[in-house]
Write a protein that holds these residues in place. Structure first.
Motif, mmCIF file in Angstrom:
data_model
loop_
_atom_site.group_PDB
_atom_site.id
_atom_site.type_symbol
_atom_site.label_atom_id
_atom_site.label_comp_id
_atom_site.label_asym_id
_atom_site.label_seq_id
_atom_site.Cartn_x
_atom_site.Cartn_y
_atom_site.Cartn_z
ATOM 1 N N LYS A 1 -4.172 31.054 -21.337
ATOM 2 C CA LYS A 1 -3.137 29.644 -20.915
ATOM 3 C C LYS A 1 -4.024 29.657 -19.047
ATOM 4 O O LYS A 1 -4.721 30.598 -19.224
ATOM 5 C CB LYS A 1 -2.155 30.295 -21.193
ATOM 6 N N GLU A 2 -2.735 29.228 -18.153
ATOM 7 C CA GLU A 2 -3.225 28.569 -16.886
ATOM 8 C C GLU A 2 -3.464 29.940 -16.595
ATOM 9 O O GLU A 2 -3.970 30.423 -15.102
ATOM 10 C CB GLU A 2 -2.230 27.793 -16.095
ATOM 11 N N SER B 1 -5.447 21.670 -16.039
ATOM 12 C CA SER B 1 -4.402 20.898 -17.153
ATOM 13 C C SER B 1 -5.415 21.552 -18.139
ATOM 14 O O SER B 1 -6.802 20.039 -18.662
ATOM 15 C CB SER B 1 -4.518 19.078 -17.757
ATOM 16 N N ASP C 1 4.647 27.821 -25.515
ATOM 17 C CA ASP C 1 4.278 27.748 -24.361
ATOM 18 C C ASP C 1 5.933 28.536 -23.210
ATOM 19 O O ASP C 1 6.196 28.641 -22.220
ATOM 20 C CB ASP C 1 4.279 26.615 -23.552
ATOM 21 N N ARG D 1 -11.286 29.299 -17.851
ATOM 22 C CA ARG D 1 -10.465 29.243 -19.185
ATOM 23 C C ARG D 1 -11.422 28.654 -20.438
ATOM 24 O O ARG D 1 -12.377 27.825 -19.660
ATOM 25 C CB ARG D 1 -8.965 28.020 -19.865
ATOM 26 N N THR E 1 -5.301 21.104 -21.773
ATOM 27 C CA THR E 1 -4.976 19.731 -22.431
ATOM 28 C C THR E 1 -6.253 18.981 -22.142
ATOM 29 O O THR E 1 -6.924 18.117 -23.114
ATOM 30 C CB THR E 1 -3.444 19.359 -22.832
HETATM 31 C C1 LIG Z 1 -0.675 26.002 -21.211
HETATM 32 C C2 LIG Z 1 0.038 25.321 -20.741
HETATM 33 O O1 LIG Z 1 -1.057 23.744 -20.210
HETATM 34 P P1 LIG Z 1 -2.597 23.314 -20.600
HETATM 35 O O2 LIG Z 1 -3.347 23.633 -22.387
HETATM 36 O O3 LIG Z 1 -2.928 22.430 -20.807
HETATM 37 O O4 LIG Z 1 -3.295 23.257 -19.177
HETATM 38 C C3 LIG Z 1 1.006 24.734 -20.460
HETATM 39 O O5 LIG Z 1 2.003 23.617 -20.023
HETATM 40 O O6 LIG Z 1 1.795 25.692 -20.690
#
Ligand SMILES: C=C(OP(=O)(O)O)C(=O)O
Ligand SMILES: O=C(O)C1=C[C@@H](OP(=O)(O)O)[C@@H](O)[C@H](O)C1
Length: 466
Positions: A365-366, A112, A338, A141, A114
């Motif tokens: 992103k992920e 995650s 997203d 990341r 976030t």
């Molecule tokens: C980018 C996402 O989440 P996070 O940045 O929280 O990992 C996502 O849920 O698509």
């Protein structure tokens, strides 16, 4: 001890066995009315604000996905009492602003972004030492986007090369307020700085060049902080008065529009479908996908529009539609960041050229979602091109061929987008690993199969090579 569901990957970096799946045309339209799990952004924040408030915060509709469970575990490690009362029903007894305690062990934020980035902000304002880590995807990341501006609070961060996790944090004993213009469109960066600002004496000012999701600002107000938001041209300036006493407040989490996107796009693509998703969050800073699908000719309507827990919600119904290509301006990207992988799948079934502009953020992103989306489409007979930061998909309106195996790269949204594609393509679509779907959308496969009236998404009979 209150019960906290165990995350699926108990040790940093320990990957559970891959769970391949394959989706195929259900032979009939998708039909039904469903709910999807709670909004991930709101769920993370509800737990964090609960931990910072004085009193007991009750949360209903909390997303019990792995990402949010990581935040729950971190809030507990930082001294809050976090208790699960029933499905989606949680209680957090907070410690007050500035009251978090030093965690006894490393905080593992799993997959995650976030959780990791917002918690950097929380930690910056507390005089404690903590180490954050995550899974192999999160450890790749960028974190400097939060740690660099947070240095001005007086906090110190030591990370791996490029400022990545694992990251050691020494919070500031007397945090200074920040005045910072965020150079990338990121609600995570904005939120981390505002969370740090809660502990600082004086006014924290965060400027964003374009509006991003405002759940943090809304929740700050909901818990009693003083927040001012002013528009200056395209810029939004957010001012927060530091060191408020946050008071516990109930939070009703709406259904996640980013999760609703998958059954709704599937309904647009599978002939004969009509699907309703109830109680979906319709915060205008989250609904860019729905506007875009309508521009493509998608039959998508909202009924029962209402305000619940301070956020607009409504029931969304999608029915099978012939789609046309669409040009999505860069200015819309933050409101649907997203949703691009599943929008790209929709574009693969549309007639005409689609161009999605300004997608640089997808690269962090992920997975590198720009590359992963191109590969997802290519594996299934659909050519897409990247020009600068734009994604271009030109099609003739025929169903996508399918027949490929998609590498998900530890990315839940790539996995779900590929499985949606397989429901509508000529041949089935396989994915190498669906385990990460649980980070944001536990129950995805069961819900989709319920709509399909049978096991349209299932483990491939003999692994991925048949
Ligand atoms: C980018 C996402 O989440 P996070 O940045 O929280 O990992 C996502 O849920 O698509
Ligand atoms: O603030 C949030 O809850 C989120 C912000 C977005 O990330 P960025 O801030 O990196 O754009 C989004 O991609 C993520 O899924 C959730």
């Amino acid at each position: 001890m209150p019960h906290l569901p165990a995350p699926t990957a108990p040790h940093p970096g320990a990957a559970p066995a891959p769970a391949p799946m394959r989706s195929a045309a259900p032979g009939r339209g998708l039909k039904g009315r469903i709910g999807v799990p709670g909004d991930k952004s709101v769920s993370h924040r509800a737990l964090m604000f609960g931990a910072l408030a004085v009193g007991t915060t009750e949360i209903t509709g909390l997303l019990e996905g792995e990402d949010v469970l990581r935040t729950a575990a971190a809030m507990r490690a930082l001294g809050a009492e976090v208790e699960r009362l029933g499905e989606g029903h949680w209680r957090v007894a907070g410690r007050g602003v500035g009251g978090l305690v030093e965690p006894a062990d490393v905080l593992d934020m799993g997959n995650s972004g976030t959780a990791a980035r917002l918690i950097c902000g929380l930690l910056a304002g507390h005089p404690l030492f903590a180490v954050l880590t995550g899974d192999a995807s999160l450890r790749r990341r960028p974190m400097r986007r939060v740690t660099e501006p947070l240095l001005a609070t007086g906090a110190r961060f030591t990370g791996r090369a490029g400022g990545r996790l694992p990251l050691a944090v020494e919070g500031a004993a007397e945090p200074m307020p920040l005045d910072y213009e965020v150079p990338v469109p990121s609600a995570q960066v904005k939120s981390a700085l505002l969370l740090a600002g809660l502990c600082a004496r004086g006014t924290t000012r965060v400027t964003e060049r374009e509006a991003t999701r405002d759940h943090t600002e809304n929740m700050l107000r909901h818990f009693g902080a003083t927040v001012r938001v002013a528009a200056e041209g395209n810029r939004r300036v957010i001012e927060l008065e530091g060191q408020p006493e946050l008071r516990a407040a109930p939070v009703a989490v709406p259904a996640d529009p980013s999760s609703a996107a998958f059954p709704l796009v599937a309904a647009l693509l599978v002939p004969g479908s009509e699907v309703t998703v109830a109680g979906v969050g319709l915060n205008p800073l989250r609904t860019g996908l729905f506007d875009t699908l309508r521009e493509m000719g998608g039959g998508l309507s909202v009924t029962n529009a209402r305000v619940e827990g301070g956020e607009p919600v409504g029931d969304l119904t999608a029915s099978f539609s012939a789609l046309r290509g669409v040009d999505v301006p860069a200015s819309r990207a933050p409101s649907m960041i997203d949703e691009y992988p599943v929008l790209a799948v929709a574009a693969a079934f549309a007639r005409g050229t689609s161009r999605f502009r300004g997608l640089a953020e997808l690269r962090v992103k992920e997975s590198d979602r720009l590359a992963a989306t191109v590969a997802l489409l290519a594996a299934n007979g659909v050519r897409a091109e990247v020009e600068g930061d734009d994604l271009i998909i030109a099609r003739d309106g025929a169903p996508a061929p399918g027949g490929g195996t998609v590498e998900t790269h530890m990315d839940h949204r790539i996995a779900m987008s590929a499985l949606v594609m397989g429901l509508a393509s000529t041949r089935p679509v396989a994915v190498d690993d669906t385990g990460f779907i649980d980070t944001s959308f536990p129950g995805f496969t069961g819900l989709m199969n319920g709509l399909a009236g049978g096991p349209a998404i299932a483990a491939p009979p003999s692994g991925l090579r048949e």
